[in-house]
Scaffold this active site. Structure first.
Site, mmCIF file in Angstrom:
data_model
loop_
_atom_site.group_PDB
_atom_site.id
_atom_site.type_symbol
_atom_site.label_atom_id
_atom_site.label_comp_id
_atom_site.label_asym_id
_atom_site.label_seq_id
_atom_site.Cartn_x
_atom_site.Cartn_y
_atom_site.Cartn_z
ATOM 1 N N CYS A 167 0.867 -1.271 -0.223
ATOM 2 C CA CYS A 167 0.144 -0.243 -0.288
ATOM 3 C C CYS A 167 0.930 0.956 -0.038
ATOM 4 O O CYS A 167 0.152 2.376 -0.214
ATOM 5 C CB CYS A 167 -0.967 0.123 0.586
ATOM 6 N N HIS A 307 -2.606 7.907 6.690
ATOM 7 C CA HIS A 307 -2.586 6.182 5.890
ATOM 8 C C HIS A 307 -3.938 5.958 6.211
ATOM 9 O O HIS A 307 -4.632 5.675 5.884
ATOM 10 C CB HIS A 307 -1.783 5.236 6.876
ATOM 11 N N GLU A 318 -0.044 4.986 14.091
ATOM 12 C CA GLU A 318 0.619 6.870 13.420
ATOM 13 C C GLU A 318 -0.047 8.166 13.873
ATOM 14 O O GLU A 318 1.180 8.686 13.745
ATOM 15 C CB GLU A 318 -0.748 6.294 12.014
ATOM 16 N N LYS A 339 -9.300 7.687 3.775
ATOM 17 C CA LYS A 339 -9.726 6.645 3.486
ATOM 18 C C LYS A 339 -11.380 6.219 3.711
ATOM 19 O O LYS A 339 -11.596 5.034 3.648
ATOM 20 C CB LYS A 339 -8.724 5.344 4.338
ATOM 21 N N HIS A 344 -10.060 1.645 0.972
ATOM 22 C CA HIS A 344 -8.493 1.997 0.545
ATOM 23 C C HIS A 344 -8.191 1.753 -1.320
ATOM 24 O O HIS A 344 -8.519 0.211 -1.189
ATOM 25 C CB HIS A 344 -7.772 0.719 1.772
ATOM 26 N N PHE A 405 2.134 -4.018 4.150
ATOM 27 C CA PHE A 405 2.477 -5.010 4.770
ATOM 28 C C PHE A 405 3.859 -5.260 4.452
ATOM 29 O O PHE A 405 4.431 -4.655 3.024
ATOM 30 C CB PHE A 405 1.612 -6.412 3.766
#
Length: 421
Positions: A167, A307, A318, A339, A344, A405
């Site tokens: 991502c 994010h 975060e 998002k 996403h 990831f």
């Protein structure tokens, strides 16, 4: 060595919030949710039955039948977004363009997963007979062939490759483009990401990891970054594209300049294959390095597009990192997780949110984090998370974060363009 400044001269997007930049911008700042029940396949046996799909997209309006045989849906989205960005940048009729110095950095998290799934289904349904594999299987599946298709369509003969970092992919593509143009290796780079993974395989795989929201009865409020009741991310699809140029090249041709891409950085958590580091250690560092690369101080950042996927662990890590890096200035920032509206978009998330950063600079407005209902005590109430409603403010610099990831972290900084430093 003097480095070239890098500016944004064109943007394009096809997203769950709209199939053009104008539609996307309007719905983004109005705070619309794109999440709805999945229409692409029967979700009866699936735990997650919702996603953010692109709506009212007609491939036949953009491609002839011959082209469609060669293009998976993610590639169709990529080409449509690129066309809009190219038109916006007014590059299509610029006769002095040196196409050997124009490159394409386009990426995806999954590439042609629709084609991959379809071909395997067909193979097994026909008694494992390899004669049922299409000759277009490979060109429809490989994610790097989108960049190839773009370069062929427009005749661009510069660098052409794809970044793969889950991502964080398209954010890292932007960082690569920034540095190539800075170093004089290209005049123009077409940068983008595309994703079309709302399939049985895509939804089933992430559902098996318990990464997706299962708020099937309330799809429009399913993506809830920072909310106490967040239960996972919502998958989205689409594409965005950005035309980056050296300032000298843009000014020479009299281009409209949206913003300056001023800095970027990337690093790794080195912690866990899927979970973020709970203290956000590497995230703190990647943001700091991006800001330093932009030759700014932390106090110069006005807005952070986080994010913010609506996962229980990720949102907390975060925000911890932001507070650690920015200190008291964290309470002067606007923070938002878009998002919550788009879902996403995986490998395309970074470029979509880069476009959002540019639109924020243009409009001097911060898009909201929607679907916030219940406070989570893990988040300091003094933070301005831009909850539920967009906010007007002076914006000079925007930081955009995306993580993937594998522990991939990437941050970029856009700032309002001024002809002099």
């Amino acid at each position: 060595m003097k480095l070239n400044r890098v500016v944004v001269t064109g943007i394009g997007a096809i997203t769950p919030l709209g199939n053009t930049i104008s539609q996307f911008q309007q719905r983004l700042f109005e705070g619309h949710s794109a999440c709805a029940p999945i229409s692409y396949f029967d979700t009866t046996s699936f735990r997650t039955k919702i996603a953010c799909e692109v709506k009212d997209f007609s491939p036949a309006s953009h491609f002839d039948s011959k082209e469609l045989k060669r293009l998976d849906t993610f590639a169709q989205y990529a080409l449509v977004a690129t066309e809009e960005a190219m038109q916006d940048a007014q590059l299509l009729n610029y006769e002095s363009l040196n196409k050997r110095r124009v490159g394409v950095l386009f990426t995806s998290g999954f590439g042609g997963v629709q084609t991959f799934q379809q071909e395997l289904f067909q193979y097994y349904q026909n008694g494992k007979n390899p004669r049922f594999f299409s000759p277009f299987f490979v060109p429809r599946t490989l994610l790097d062939l989108v960049g190839g298709a773009i370069s062929i369509k427009y005749g661009f003969k510069g660098m052409n490759y794809s970044v793969v970092a889950a991502c964080a992919s398209s954010t890292i593509a932007l960082i690569d483009a920034l540095n190539y143009i800075r170093l004089g290796k290209a005049d123009v780079l077409i940068v983008g990401g595309a994703e079309a993974s709302i399939t049985e395989v895509g939804i089933g795989a992430f559902s098996a990891m318990k990464a997706l929201s299962e708020r099937n009865d309330e799809p429009q409020t399913a993506s809830r970054p920072f909310d106490a009741d967040r239960d996972g991310f919502v998958m989205g699809e689409g594409s965005a594209c950005m035309v980056l140029e050296s300032l000298e090249h843009a000014q020479k041709r009299g281009a409209k300049i949206y913003a300056e891409l001023a800095g970027g950085a990337m690093n790794a958590d080195a912690y866990h294959i899927t979970a973020p580091h709970p203290d956000g250690d590497s995230v703190t560092h990647v943001m700091q390095e991006a800001i330093e690369d932009a030759q700014l101080s932390t106090d110069a950042i006005d807005y952070i597009n986080v994010h913010g996927t609506s996962t229980p662990l990720g949102d907390i890590a975060e925000i911890k990192a932001i507070q650690q890096l920015f200190g008291e200035h964290a309470y002067s920032l606007n923070i938002s997780a878009t998002k919550s509206m788009t879902g996403h978009l995986m490998g395309a998330a970074g470029i979509v949110e880069a476009v959002i950063a540019v639109l924020s600079l243009q409009t001097q407005r911060v898009p909201p984090t929607i679907n916030h209902f219940t406070h989570d005590s893990a988040f300091d109430t003094r933070l301005n998370l831009t909850l539920n409603t967009s906010q007007a403010r002076q914006i000079h610099a925007v930081l955009s974060n995306n993580f993937g990831f594998g522990g991939h972290n990437a941050s970029i900084v856009f700032k309002k363009f001024h002809s002099s430093l």
